[in-house]
Design an enzyme around this catalytic site. Structure first.
Site, mmCIF file in Angstrom:
data_model
loop_
_atom_site.group_PDB
_atom_site.id
_atom_site.type_symbol
_atom_site.label_atom_id
_atom_site.label_comp_id
_atom_site.label_asym_id
_atom_site.label_seq_id
_atom_site.Cartn_x
_atom_site.Cartn_y
_atom_site.Cartn_z
ATOM 1 N N TYR A 283 0.843 -1.191 0.000
ATOM 2 C CA TYR A 283 0.000 0.000 0.000
ATOM 3 C C TYR A 283 0.878 1.241 0.000
ATOM 4 O O TYR A 283 1.782 1.376 0.828
ATOM 5 C CB TYR A 283 -0.900 0.005 1.233
ATOM 6 N N ASP B 121 9.012 2.762 0.387
ATOM 7 C CA ASP B 121 7.930 3.411 1.111
ATOM 8 C C ASP B 121 8.043 2.971 2.562
ATOM 9 O O ASP B 121 7.611 1.886 2.941
ATOM 10 C CB ASP B 121 6.579 3.008 0.512
ATOM 11 N N LYS C 162 3.584 8.809 9.109
ATOM 12 C CA LYS C 162 3.242 8.209 10.407
ATOM 13 C C LYS C 162 4.182 8.655 11.538
ATOM 14 O O LYS C 162 4.045 9.778 11.997
ATOM 15 C CB LYS C 162 3.101 6.699 10.255
HETATM 16 C C1 PLP Z 1 -0.290 4.702 5.700
HETATM 17 C C2 PLP Z 1 0.550 4.437 4.529
HETATM 18 C C3 PLP Z 1 0.575 5.284 3.412
HETATM 19 C C4 PLP Z 1 -0.386 6.419 3.253
HETATM 20 O O1 PLP Z 1 -0.214 7.403 4.224
HETATM 21 P P1 PLP Z 1 -1.446 8.388 4.531
HETATM 22 O O2 PLP Z 1 -0.842 9.374 5.483
HETATM 23 O O3 PLP Z 1 -2.515 7.543 5.117
HETATM 24 O O4 PLP Z 1 -1.839 9.006 3.249
HETATM 25 C C5 PLP Z 1 1.478 5.039 2.396
HETATM 26 N N1 PLP Z 1 2.336 4.008 2.482
HETATM 27 C C6 PLP Z 1 2.342 3.162 3.522
HETATM 28 C C7 PLP Z 1 3.341 2.045 3.560
HETATM 29 C C8 PLP Z 1 1.441 3.328 4.573
HETATM 30 O O5 PLP Z 1 1.407 2.454 5.574
#
Ligand code: PLP
Length: 429
Positions: free
Chosen positions: A144, A239, A267
Site C-alpha cells: 500500500y 515506502d 506516520k
Molecule cells: C499509511 C501508509 C501510506 C499512506 O499514508 P497516509 O498518510 O494515510 O496518506 C502510504 N504508504 C504506507 C506504507 C502506509 O502504511
C-alpha cells in the site's frame, strides 16, 4: 460492555459521512460490531465515549510509537500552536526536522515535507518519472502506497480489507503504467523487468510490508530489488511510511543495509499530526521546483505544529528505545503465539524487530495471496474476543500490531491473558 453512545454516534455519522468514517478500515466492516468512538488516549490506553478503556495496539495506525499524548510531544505541539498555527512561509522547525531526518535516514541528503503519506508516495513517483524520463512504475501485489490513482492497483490495507481490485474511479490510463509483481518472488521480478526494464522509472516497495498483515522480505530479496533497479536504470523507492523511525531510527533501510534512491516517510515522523516526507540524493531532489522543473507544493506543507510534534517524538527515539521496544514486541508476540498454540488454534505470529502480525494460517505468509487465503473469519472472531477483554487490535486481518514505548510488562501480560482466554473461546467453537 456498554457501546450505546458509540452506536448512536455511528448512526448519526452514517447520515453525514460516507459509511460513517473518514477512512474505511475504521468502520469495522471486516470484523463486525460497533466501531468505537474514542474520546481520549494516554500512554498505551484509549478511552471510548461509553467509558470503556482499551489497551491500544493500533496507535493511530503507527504514528504513536511513544504512546498517546506523550507529555513532551504535547508540550512541543502546544507551544508551537501558541506561536501561530500556520504561516505558509518558512520556519526554523522545518529546517531542524529536515536535519534530523537527513541525519537518521541513510538514503536522504534532502527531504521535502508534505502532509500525508499518500502525497509523499505520489510525489516520489512523479520525481522518479521525471528523473529517469520513463513512465512505468513496478509495484508489489498487496503493498500500500496511499490512494493516489497510479498506486491503487492491487494495494493492501483498506483496499485489501474491502476486496476492491484497485478501485472504481481509477482509470485504466492511470494504472496503465503500473506493473504488478508478487512480493518475495525474485524470478517474477526479473521476468517483469526483462519485459519492462527499459521503460521502468521506479520500483516502489514497502521494504517490510505491513499493509497485507506483516510479510517481511525473504533473505536477500531487498538486495535483489537494489541490484535489479540499478541494472535496469530504475530508481528504487522504499515506502517507509510504517517502517521509517519504527523498525529502527534509520528505518528498514538501516536495519537491512539496503539503500534506496528515494524514501517515503509518514506516520511516526509526524508525531501524530498530518505530516509526511520524501527524500533522496541532493541531485534527484534538486529536480523539484523551485530549484528544478518538477512541480510539487502544499499550502500546509511543513506545518509548524506538526513539525514541532514530529521533532519532539524523534528526539525520544534513541537506539536504546528501539532495543527496548523490540524486546517488548517480542514478549508480546511470543506470548500471543503461545496462547494460540496452547489452545490448538492454528496461527502464525510474525515479528520483525518492532512490528508484529497475527495470521490464522498453518504457515507463515510470504505473499499477499498467503494472507488473503488465511482464515479472515477467525481473525474477526479473535479481534472481537480481544476487544471484549479490553485489547484494541487493528479491525482487519490485513493490518499489523503496533506496539509503543508506553507498554509495560504488565500491559503485555494483559494482552497475553486476553489472547489465552480468546483462544480458548475460539477452540471451543
Ligand atoms: C499509511 C501508509 C501510506 C499512506 O499514508 P497516509 O498518510 O494515510 O496518506 C502510504 N504508504 C504506507 C506504507 C502506509 O502504511
Amino acid at each position: 460492555m456498554r457501546t450505546d453512545v458509540s452506536e448512536e454516534l455511528f448512526d448519526r455519522a452514517r447520515r453525514v459521512i460516507p459509511g460513517g468514517v473518514n477512512s474505511p478500515v475504521r468502520a469495522f466492516s471486516a470484523v463486525g460490531g460497533t466501531p468505537r468512538f474514542l474520546a481520549r488516549g494516554e500512554g498505551a490506553y484509549v478511552h471510548d465515549v461509553d467509558g470503556n478503556r482499551y489497551l491500544d495496539l493500533v496507535g493511530s495506525w503507527g504514528p504513536l510509537i511513544c504512546g498517546h499524548a506523550h507529555p513532551s510531544v504535547v508540550a512541543a505541539a502546544r507551544s508551537a500552536l501558541e506561536a501561530g498555527s500556520s504561516f505558509g512561509a518558512s520556519t526554523e522547525g522545518e529546517v531542524l526536522l529536515a536535519e534530523a531526518i537527513v541525519d537518521a535516514v541513510p538514503s536522504c541528503e534532502q527531504v521535502r515535507l508534505v502532509s500525508s503519506g499518500t502525497e509523499a508516495a505520489m510525489s516520489a513517483v512523479r520525481l522518479a518519472r521525471a528523473a529517469t524520463g520513463r513512465d512505468k512504475v513496478l509495484k508489489f501485489v498487496g503493498h500500500y502506497h496511499g490512494h493516489a490513482d497510479a498506486l491503487l492497483a492491487a494495494a493492501g490495507s483498506g483496499v485489501a480489507t474491502l476486496g476492491i481490485p484497485g478501485s472504481p474511479g481509477v482509470t485504466a490510463g492511470a494504472t496503465g503504467d503500473t506493473v504488478l509483481v508478487e512480493w518475495n518472488d525474485p524470478e517474477a521480478l526479473r521476468e517483469a523487468l526483462a519485459v519492462h526494464g527499459d521503460d521502468t522509472a521506479a520500483i516502489i516497495a514497502e521494504p517490510v510490508p505491513a499493509n497485507m498483515n506483516l510479510v517481511p522480505p525473504l533473505d536477500g530479496f531487498l538486495a535483489t530489488l537494489r541490484e535489479q533497479a540499478t541494472r535496469h536504470g530504475a530508481l528504487l523507492i522504499f515506502d517507509e511510511v510504517i517502517s521509517g523511525f519504527r523498525l529502527s531510527r534509520g528505518g528498514a533501510q538501516q536495519l537491512h543495509g539496503v539503500t534506496p534512491d528515494l524514501t517515503v516517510l509518514g506516520k511516526v515522523v509526524g508525531g501524530g499530526f498530518p505530516l509526511a516526507a520524501f527524500g533522496g540524493s541532493a541531485e534527484v531532489m534538486g529536480r523539484l521546483a523551485p530549484e528544478g522543473d518538477v512541480y510539487q507544493a502544499g499550502t500546509l506543507s511543513g506545518n509548524p505544529v506538526a513539525v514541532a510534534a514530529g521533532r519532539a517524538q524523534l528526539d525520544l527515539l534513541t537506539d536504546e528505545v528501539y532495543a527496548r521496544l523490540g524486546a517488548v514486541t517480542r514478549r508480546l508476540a511470543d506470548g500471543v503465539a503461545a496462547a494460540l498454540a496452547d489452545a490448538g488454534v492454528p496461527a502464525q505470529v510474525t515479528r520483525h524487530a518492532t512490528l508484529a502480525g497475527i495470521v490464522f494460517a498453518d504457515d507463515a505468509p510470504v505473499s499477499y495471496a498467503d494472507v488473503a487465503a488465511a482464515d479472515q473469519g477467525r481473525y474477526a472472531a479473535f479481534f472481537r474476543g480481544m476487544l471484549d477483554r479490553g485489547v484494541y487490535l487493528a479491525p482487519s486481518g490485513f493490518e499489523v500490531v503496533f506496539t509503543s514505548t508506553a507498554l509495560t510488562d504488565d500491559d503485555v501480560e494483559v494482552v497475553v491473558d486476553a489472547a489465552a482466554a480468546t483462544a480458548a473461546e475460539l477452540a471451543a467453537g
